[in-house]
Design a protein around this motif. Structure first.
Motif, PDB file in Angstrom:
ATOM      1  N   THR A   1       0.835  -1.200   0.000  1.00  0.00           N
ATOM      2  CA  THR A   1       0.000   0.000   0.000  1.00  0.00           C
ATOM      3  C   THR A   1       0.871   1.251   0.000  1.00  0.00           C
ATOM      4  N   LYS A   2       0.430   2.268  -0.760  1.00  0.00           N
ATOM      5  CA  LYS A   2       1.203   3.502  -0.920  1.00  0.00           C
ATOM      6  C   LYS A   2       0.344   4.716  -0.550  1.00  0.00           C
ATOM      7  N   LEU A   3       0.963   5.664   0.152  1.00  0.00           N
ATOM      8  CA  LEU A   3       0.311   6.919   0.533  1.00  0.00           C
ATOM      9  C   LEU A   3       1.029   8.085  -0.118  1.00  0.00           C
ATOM     10  N   ASN A   4       0.266   8.974  -0.759  1.00  0.00           N
ATOM     11  CA  ASN A   4       0.788  10.238  -1.296  1.00  0.00           C
ATOM     12  C   ASN A   4       0.030  11.395  -0.671  1.00  0.00           C
ATOM     13  N   ALA A   5       0.730  12.483  -0.401  1.00  0.00           N
ATOM     14  CA  ALA A   5       0.078  13.700   0.082  1.00  0.00           C
ATOM     15  C   ALA A   5       0.913  14.888  -0.365  1.00  0.00           C
ATOM     16  N   SER A   6       0.264  15.969  -0.740  1.00  0.00           N
ATOM     17  CA  SER A   6       1.018  17.135  -1.204  1.00  0.00           C
ATOM     18  C   SER A   6       0.322  18.430  -0.816  1.00  0.00           C
ATOM     19  N   LEU A   7       1.115  19.473  -0.728  1.00  0.00           N
ATOM     20  CA  LEU A   7       0.641  20.839  -0.529  1.00  0.00           C
ATOM     21  C   LEU A   7       1.242  21.684  -1.638  1.00  0.00           C
ATOM     22  N   ARG A   8       0.399  22.370  -2.419  1.00  0.00           N
ATOM     23  CA  ARG A   8       0.866  23.118  -3.592  1.00  0.00           C
ATOM     24  C   ARG A   8       0.384  24.560  -3.522  1.00  0.00           C
ATOM     25  N   TYR A   9       1.266  25.469  -3.883  1.00  0.00           N
ATOM     26  CA  TYR A   9       0.907  26.888  -3.966  1.00  0.00           C
ATOM     27  C   TYR A   9       1.074  27.347  -5.412  1.00  0.00           C
ATOM     28  N   ASN A  10      -0.017  27.850  -6.003  1.00  0.00           N
ATOM     29  CA  ASN A  10      -0.006  28.322  -7.383  1.00  0.00           C
ATOM     30  C   ASN A  10       0.201  29.844  -7.406  1.00  0.00           C
ATOM     31  N   PHE A  11       0.960  30.320  -8.392  1.00  0.00           N
ATOM     32  CA  PHE A  11       1.182  31.755  -8.496  1.00  0.00           C
ATOM     33  C   PHE A  11       1.525  32.121  -9.940  1.00  0.00           C
ATOM     34  N   GLY A  12       1.643  33.435 -10.185  1.00  0.00           N
ATOM     35  CA  GLY A  12       1.920  33.915 -11.538  1.00  0.00           C
ATOM     36  C   GLY A  12       0.631  34.172 -12.291  1.00  0.00           C
ATOM     37  N   GLU A  13       0.765  34.417 -13.600  1.00  0.00           N
ATOM     38  CA  GLU A  13      -0.422  34.699 -14.394  1.00  0.00           C
ATOM     39  C   GLU A  13      -1.243  33.428 -14.606  1.00  0.00           C
ATOM     40  N   GLN A  14      -2.521  33.632 -14.781  1.00  0.00           N
ATOM     41  CA  GLN A  14      -3.405  32.501 -14.995  1.00  0.00           C
ATOM     42  C   GLN A  14      -3.319  32.018 -16.436  1.00  0.00           C
ATOM     43  N   VAL A  15      -3.384  30.706 -16.595  1.00  0.00           N
ATOM     44  CA  VAL A  15      -3.374  30.080 -17.914  1.00  0.00           C
ATOM     45  C   VAL A  15      -4.764  29.528 -18.166  1.00  0.00           C
ATOM     46  N   MET A  16      -5.418  30.059 -19.164  1.00  0.00           N
ATOM     47  CA  MET A  16      -6.774  29.627 -19.463  1.00  0.00           C
ATOM     48  C   MET A  16      -6.775  28.172 -19.895  1.00  0.00           C
ATOM     49  N   SER A  17      -7.595  27.363 -19.234  1.00  0.00           N
ATOM     50  CA  SER A  17      -7.690  25.951 -19.595  1.00  0.00           C
ATOM     51  C   SER A  17      -8.367  25.795 -20.948  1.00  0.00           C
ATOM     52  N   ARG A  18      -7.968  24.803 -21.700  1.00  0.00           N
ATOM     53  CA  ARG A  18      -8.620  24.511 -22.975  1.00  0.00           C
ATOM     54  C   ARG A  18     -10.102  24.228 -22.759  1.00  0.00           C
ATOM     55  N   ALA A  19     -10.427  23.677 -21.593  1.00  0.00           N
ATOM     56  CA  ALA A  19     -11.830  23.358 -21.310  1.00  0.00           C
ATOM     57  C   ALA A  19     -12.683  24.611 -21.183  1.00  0.00           C
ATOM     58  N   ASP A  20     -12.037  25.764 -20.897  1.00  0.00           N
ATOM     59  CA  ASP A  20     -12.797  27.003 -20.722  1.00  0.00           C
ATOM     60  C   ASP A  20     -13.107  27.700 -22.041  1.00  0.00           C
ATOM     61  N   CYS A  21     -12.415  27.263 -23.114  1.00  0.00           N
ATOM     62  CA  CYS A  21     -12.478  28.023 -24.355  1.00  0.00           C
ATOM     63  C   CYS A  21     -13.890  28.109 -24.913  1.00  0.00           C
ATOM     64  N   ASP A  22     -14.531  26.941 -25.124  1.00  0.00           N
ATOM     65  CA  ASP A  22     -15.863  26.976 -25.675  1.00  0.00           C
ATOM     66  C   ASP A  22     -16.695  25.817 -25.140  1.00  0.00           C
ATOM     67  N   CYS A  23     -16.366  25.371 -23.936  1.00  0.00           N
ATOM     68  CA  CYS A  23     -17.061  24.196 -23.378  1.00  0.00           C
ATOM     69  C   CYS A  23     -17.514  24.486 -21.963  1.00  0.00           C
ATOM     70  N   GLU A  24     -18.287  25.551 -21.790  1.00  0.00           N
ATOM     71  CA  GLU A  24     -18.674  25.918 -20.438  1.00  0.00           C
ATOM     72  C   GLU A  24     -19.572  24.868 -19.798  1.00  0.00           C
TER      73      GLU A  24
END
Length: 476
Positions: free
Chosen positions: A346-369
């Protein structure tokens, strides 16, 4: 007894010739669809994806915590016997290991259901995993003998090894609960091709001063080696049917088991994210083609006793065979076909992430609301830093690793991730990976311990992952 010892040592040797399991570069690298394999609750914004069969996910990892090839075979002017004695026999300890795993995806695909907040994934992969710990007391006894080590108990518990080869059939569900939480679960069926394990050995061997002879040797053993599938593969190899036998056992013709993966992603705020996953909580029931070997009992012998002149009256007496019979009577070496259960690592993963900088528009946001209910979808950021904890359950207890990472996105085309990992194999493991999106084609390559490539023979750890996928975001 000799057969038992040779069998144990041979299987440990197989581990050393076999292929860690930490996939810190892939974990939470959400541009890659295979990140769902290491966290079924990872963020995904695609309409569907399909891995290219056999090429969608190839990974290999191997590590040695106590010794490298260079430690023994380097041209450094030191006699090789000296290096074996100082760096291997006495330089390592029973917690040092050689372990590894490989995975080869046969099928991997995923799609979004009618409810756009739910994403399904499924597939088949082949996996091999093995680990062996350094049997120090066995090595000392074989290298130096026992004549000069009176009253020293050689611990038979130093022998711990296990390995397995299987196909894994899996189906996962990933659900966006709200704009903060994503949860996921994956069900698995394991089809075992072969398995061996010897992890609960006890006992000792000791030499003391004898009464009738110069030395007396005492063996007290409670040892077991459990195997399944190995006899079938050996017979298939003799008959020339090895390939078909492996295929049959890998597709529900061997021993079966079940397991589950769990995971989640939670946004503490707009830029801070916590993730975790628990993988391979499961077991395999071995009842098909099982062969177990046991060595259980105790005995003290003082070698061959020749009593004169009585021995002269029977010149045909076989004193050596009498000694062997005596030992086997007290410490019987037996085999059986009793079924057993093996638990997955059995394996355990855990993470803490901090995002910063300019936002990158997801491809999913383009025309697939409609892709996410209410169009409620978080944009990605150009940069992310964080830390990750990884723990795997091993025969000598939990084995942790700590990773610091930096992720950089260059639009929706290229994403780069670099990691620095500290574990029992290395204190300077620097990894680098990239994910390239060329239209619908996703190509990724991840590699660990890059500093060691300056001298591969001196490396104690290596890892790489590679894959090709086709991805659709549902553009109109």
């Amino acid at each position: 007894m000799r057969k038992c010892t040779l069998l144990f040592l041979t299987l440990f040797g197989l581990v050393f010739c076999a292929l860690g399991q930490n996939k810190q570069l892939l974990y939470d690298f959400t541009e890659i669809p295979q990140s769902l394999i290491v966290n079924p609750g990872a963020k995904t914004d695609v309409r569907w994806y399909s891995g290219i069969p056999v090429l969608s996910g190839i990974s290999f990892q191997a590590g040695s915590s106590g010794l490298s090839v260079n430690d023994i075979f380097a041209d450094d002017g030191i006699d090789i016997n000296t290096k074996v004695r100082e760096r291997a026999i006495f330089g390592m300890n029973p917690r040092d290991e050689l372990s590894g795993t490989y995975q080869l995806e046969l099928i991997n695909a995923g799609f979004r259901g009618k409810n756009p907040d739910i994403f399904y994934s499924f597939g088949i992969y082949n996996e091999g995993d093995a680990i062996g710990y350094w049997f120090q007391d066995y090595a000392i006894l074989a290298f130096e003998g026992n004549a000069d080590r009176l009253n020293q108990r050689f611990d038979l518990g130093h022998l711990k090894t296990r390995g397995e080869l299987m196909n894994v059939f899996h189906f996962g569900i990933n659900k966006r609960v709200d704009n903060q939480l994503i949860v996921g679960a994956r069900a698995k069926i394991y089809s075992s091709i072969f398995d061996f394990n010897s992890t609960k050995n006890k006992g000792y061997f000791v030499t003391t001063e004898g009464q009738n002879n110069l030395f007396a040797s005492t063996l007290e053993a409670d040892m077991q080696l459990r195997t399944s599938g190995i006899e079938a593969l050996r017979e298939a190899q003799d008959d020339g049917n090895l390939g078909s036998t492996i295929l049959k056992r890998g597709f529900f013709g061997g021993n079966l088991g079940v397991g589950v993966d769990l995971g989640f992603t939670y946004h503490l705020n707009e830029q801070t994210v916590v993730t975790a996953s628990l993988l391979d909580v499961g077991f395999i029931y071995h009842a098909n083609d099982v062969k177990n070997y046991t060595l259980n009992g105790s005995a003290t012998v003082e070698g061959i006793e020749v009593i004169l002149p009585d021995a002269l009256t029977d010149p045909n007496a076989d004193f050596w065979q009498d000694l062997v019979d005596e030992i086997e009577e007290f410490v019987p070496f037996e085999d059986n076909a009793e079924s057993y259960i093996s638990f997955r690592p059995t394996k355990l993963n855990a993470s803490l992430r901090y995002n910063f900088g300019e936002q990158v528009m997801s491809r999913a946001d383009c025309d697939c609301e409609d892709l996410i209910s209410g169009g409620n979808f978080r944009s990605k950021y150009a940069n992310a830093v964080g830390g990750q904890l990884y723990v795997i359950n091993r025969p000598r207890g939990p084995q942790p690793a700590l990773t610091a990472f930096y992720l950089r996105r260059l639009g929706n085309i290229l994403a780069l991730k670099t990691t620095y990992t500290v574990d029992k194999f290395s204190l300077s493991n620097v990894g680098l990976g990239f994910s390239l999106q060329a239209g619908p084609v996703n190509l990724y390559l991840l590699a660990d311990n890059l500093l060691a490539y300056r001298n591969v023979a001196a490396s104690r750890y290596t890892s790489f992952q590679f894959g090709l996928n086709i991805i659709s975001w549902g553009r109109n």
